[in-house]
Every structure is written in structure tokens, then in C-alpha cells.
Scaffold this motif. Structure first.
Motif, PDB file in Angstrom:
ATOM      1  N   ASN A 188     -27.173 -12.922  -7.605  1.00 16.71           N
ATOM      2  CA  ASN A 188     -27.765 -14.469  -7.873  1.00 16.71           C
ATOM      3  C   ASN A 188     -28.114 -15.542  -8.018  1.00 16.71           C
ATOM      4  O   ASN A 188     -29.109 -16.345  -8.134  1.00 16.71           O
ATOM      5  CB  ASN A 188     -29.179 -14.166  -6.664  1.00 16.71           C
ATOM      6  CG  ASN A 188     -30.012 -13.461  -7.908  1.00 16.71           C
ATOM      7  OD1 ASN A 188     -30.031 -13.044  -8.447  1.00 16.71           O
ATOM      8  ND2 ASN A 188     -31.841 -13.168  -7.134  1.00 16.71           N
ATOM      9  N   TYR A 201     -27.437 -19.012  -7.851  1.00 14.91           N
ATOM     10  CA  TYR A 201     -28.326 -19.618  -6.898  1.00 14.91           C
ATOM     11  C   TYR A 201     -29.821 -20.123  -6.930  1.00 14.91           C
ATOM     12  O   TYR A 201     -30.586 -20.066  -5.737  1.00 14.91           O
ATOM     13  CB  TYR A 201     -28.020 -18.677  -5.493  1.00 14.91           C
ATOM     14  CG  TYR A 201     -26.448 -18.602  -5.074  1.00 14.91           C
ATOM     15  CD1 TYR A 201     -25.985 -19.415  -3.912  1.00 14.91           C
ATOM     16  CD2 TYR A 201     -26.306 -17.380  -5.211  1.00 14.91           C
ATOM     17  CE1 TYR A 201     -25.038 -19.192  -3.295  1.00 14.91           C
ATOM     18  CE2 TYR A 201     -24.864 -17.227  -4.738  1.00 14.91           C
ATOM     19  CZ  TYR A 201     -24.024 -18.072  -3.577  1.00 14.91           C
ATOM     20  OH  TYR A 201     -22.887 -17.828  -3.698  1.00 14.91           O
ATOM     21  N   GLU A 259     -31.500 -23.109  -6.374  1.00 17.20           N
ATOM     22  CA  GLU A 259     -31.596 -23.541  -4.819  1.00 17.20           C
ATOM     23  C   GLU A 259     -33.155 -22.947  -4.331  1.00 17.20           C
ATOM     24  O   GLU A 259     -33.305 -22.795  -3.519  1.00 17.20           O
ATOM     25  CB  GLU A 259     -29.897 -22.972  -3.363  1.00 17.20           C
ATOM     26  CG  GLU A 259     -30.107 -23.004  -2.384  1.00 17.20           C
ATOM     27  CD  GLU A 259     -28.639 -22.006  -1.504  1.00 17.20           C
ATOM     28  OE1 GLU A 259     -29.144 -22.328  -0.040  1.00 17.20           O
ATOM     29  OE2 GLU A 259     -27.840 -22.437  -2.646  1.00 17.20           O
TER      30      GLU A 259
END
Length: 367
Positions: A161, A164, A167
Motif C-alpha cells: 500500500n 496509496y 489516498e
């Protein structure tokens, strides 16, 4: 100020190792069914008494999935009535119902933690090894918000991850979250070394988290990321001196950390594995942390306080000046000290230098 040689700041009790998820990083290598040898209800009450007597540290129920422990709320209520600060980190499974959340609120739990490891279902579900886990987690979080119960989001940062995080931070901000609890992956249990981000990426994450902490509508706390404290202190000192016009931003800052306050809204001084931190397994084994699986004793045989205060591994870990390599001479070792669990997982020696830290201590730079 708590004397970590005598008492921990926080105690984690793995009330069961049973869990329905199959997380790829699982520290516990959890199993589907409860271990028949896990601590009984009576042993659990006795353990809570022993924890309370150690200057009443924070108590966290974890697992596996603590919701698979049938007497979970009876244990929590017993602790809360003693005046303890109790929280839990159950897995987002069908075991977590709105009725159980309501029960937790009635018992008086101080916080409920859910794991959310990505802003998208395909990433989170792969990490948790269970299709539908992402949607189910969001559903449970919605229930918790409706009950107006304090919510903590736990996120393990790894290769899965890393790209990301921006986000993810935006998604967390949309929830009624009091704490975003960041874990940096430790390659133990099912966790693999190649899933860890690089040392340079650790540093980048820490500097990003510090900037995020200035505007985020929630607090940020880290685990297995002790060098985040060093980054925060460096940044605060840098900003202070820039404000006074004494240095340029790119200058390196060193100072006496013992006289500084870190402003991180958590423990009064750096907590590390075995140093302000203790972990009790589902069968009563006492370890410096769940990520540093070295058995120091068992509460069925020896009181918790005696193990924490006298076991060799705990006493070693509370002596940062005796750490090896650069951690031993680092000016930040008493508020950082590196992740002892990651050091052990990578090197096999819990006193070695943190392998995922890029910082060069002042003492080595002088040489």
C-alpha cells in the motif's frame, strides 16, 4: 514520569489466537479455532489484577480476533470497573455486530480499533487474505460512528500500500477517527522481508506523516517505527531555528534530546519493545512485544511484574546505550532506539542496530 524499569506504559493481551481472516502479514499466524490451552476466565481476571497493580497502564485486548473470546466483555467490564483504560482491536468480521459495539460502549471501552490497510477493496482484501473484508470494515466503521464511540484506524504500511498513502489519508479523514495508528511492517509470523518498504522509504513516510499531522483531523501514532520520533524532533527543531533565522532548512540539527518534549500526544517518553511495553500471549507467555517473540516467562508460573522487571531480555532492552552499532551511540536512542522487533527479525539479535534507519548519528559523523 513513569519508570519503565518498574512498570510498562501499555500492556497488550492477546486474549485469543483464533481469527477468521488470513492476513498475509499476521504476526500471530492466527488459526480458525481457539487454542484449548488459552488463559481461562479466572486466569484472565487474575492477569488484569496484576496489570492494574503495575501502576495501572493502558490495556489493549487483541488477537487473533478478540471477538472470538466468549468472555471478552466480562473481562473488559472487570478492568474498566477497576479504573483501567481499556481498548480493543477486533477484526472486521461478521462477529462484530452493532449489538456487540453497543455492549462495548456500555462497558466503557475507551476506544475501538479497526484495521484498514488500503483505500481500495482489491488492495485491502488481498492484504487481509479475505474477499469482502474492505466493504465489511467500512460497514462496521459506519456502525461505530453511529454509536459515537471513539474510533482508531490501524494501518500496516508495506509494499502493498506504499503508493496509496495519500489516498488512504484522505479516506481516514472522512471518518470520525480520533487516531490513525500506523504500523511499519515487521517480517515476523506471516510477514515477509520483501514486503517491507526500504529504509529510504521509511524516512520519506515519517516526514510525510509529520507534515500530515499538522493538518489532519486526527492524531497520528506509530508502532515498530520508533525513528518517527527522531524525525519529529528534527523537524520541530529545524522549524524553531528557521523561525529565529538561525539556520537554513537543509542544515542538520543535533541537540540534547533529554531536555526536549516531543509533542506527539502519547507516552511521556519513548516506548519500545520491553521498554514501557509488555505483551501477554493467549497462553500466558510474556514477551517484550507481539512482534518480538522471545518468551521471558509465563504468568501461570511467575507474576507479571517479576517477569517485566527481572527477565534478561526486558532488562537488556531497557539499556539503549548498550545497543550495538549506530543505535548504541545515537543521540536519539533514548527516545527512539529503533524497532527492536524489526532488528531481531532481520538480524537475529534484538540489541543490534535498526536495519531500516538511514540516520547517521552525530558521534559517527564526528569520526
Amino acid at each position: 514520569m513513569i519508570d519503565y524499569n518498574k512498570n510498562p506504559f501499555i500492556v497488550i493481551w492477546e486474549v485469543t489466537r483464533a481469527c477468521q481472516l488470513k492476513c498475509v502479514h499476521c504476526r500471530a499466524d492466527a488459526q480458525l479455532n481457539p487454542d484449548p490451552n488459552e488463559l481461562t476466565h479466572e486466569e484472565g481476571l487474575k492477569l488484569i489484577d496484576e496489570i492494574y497493580e503495575m501502576d495501572n497502564p493502558m490495556l489493549v485486548f487483541t488477537g487473533g480476533d478478540c471477538m472470538m473470546r466468549e468472555d471478552l466483555f466480562e473481562l473488559a467490564e472487570y478492568a474498566v470497573k477497576k479504573g483501567m483504560r481499556v481498548s480493543m482491536t477486533p477484526s472486521a468480521t461478521p462477529n462484530v455486530t452493532k449489538e456487540r459495539m453497543q455492549r462495548a460502549k456500555e462497558v466503557g471501552l475507551s476506544r475501538w480499533g479497526f484495521s484498514l490497510d488500503a483505500p481500495r477493496a482489491e488492495i485491502h482484501d488481498k492484504f487481509r487474505g479475505t474477499p469482502g473484508s474492505f466493504d465489511l470494515t467500512l460497514e462496521k466503521i459506519k456502525y461505530l460512528n453511529e454509536l459515537d464511540m471513539p474510533l482508531q484506524i490501524n494501518t500496516v504500511i508495506s509494499r502493498y500500500n506504499y503508493d496509496y498513502l495519500e489516498e488512504m489519508a484522505e479516506l481516514v479523514a472522512k471518518m470520525k477517527v480520533v487516531m490513525w495508528y500506523i504500523f511499519l511492517l515487521v517480517p515476523t509470523g506471516r510477514g515477509q522481508l520483501d514486503a517491507c518498504i526500504t529504509p529510504a522509504e521509511h524516512e520519506k513516510v515519517f516526514r510525510w506523516l509529520y507534515q500530515l499531522s499538522k493538518t489532519a483531523p486526527y492524531d497520528i501514532k506509530t508502532t515498530a517505527a520508533q525513528h518517527y520520533r527522531r524525525v519529529v524532533l528534527q523537524e520541530k527543531m529545524r522549524e524553531h531555528l528557521i523561525e529565529k533565522g538561525e539556520i537554513q532548512y537543509e542544515d542538520t540539527i543535533t541537540t540534547d534530546m533529554a531536555s526536549m518534549k516531543d509533542g506527539l500526544k502519547r507516552a511521556p517518553k519513548g516506548v519500545n519493545d520491553g521498554n514501557g511495553f509488555a505483551f501477554i500471549s493467549h497462553v500466558g507467555d510474556v514477551m517484550p512485544s507481539g512482534l518480538l517473540p522471545i518468551k521471558a516467562g509465563n504468568i501461570r508460573e511467575t507474576p507479571l511484574a517479576e517477569i517485566y522487571r527481572e527477565a534478561k531480555v526486558f532488562k537488556d532492552l531497557r539499556q539503549p546505550d548498550k545497543y550495538k552499532g549506530k543505535c548504541g551511540v545515537c543521540e536519539y536512542n533514548k527516545i527512539c532506539g529503533g524497532s527492536r522487533s524489526r532488528t531481531f527479525a532481520v538480524t537475529g539479535d534484538y540489541m543490534e542496530s535498526e536495519p531500516f534507519c538511514v540516520y547517521i548519528p552525530e558521534a559517527l559523523r564526528k569520526k
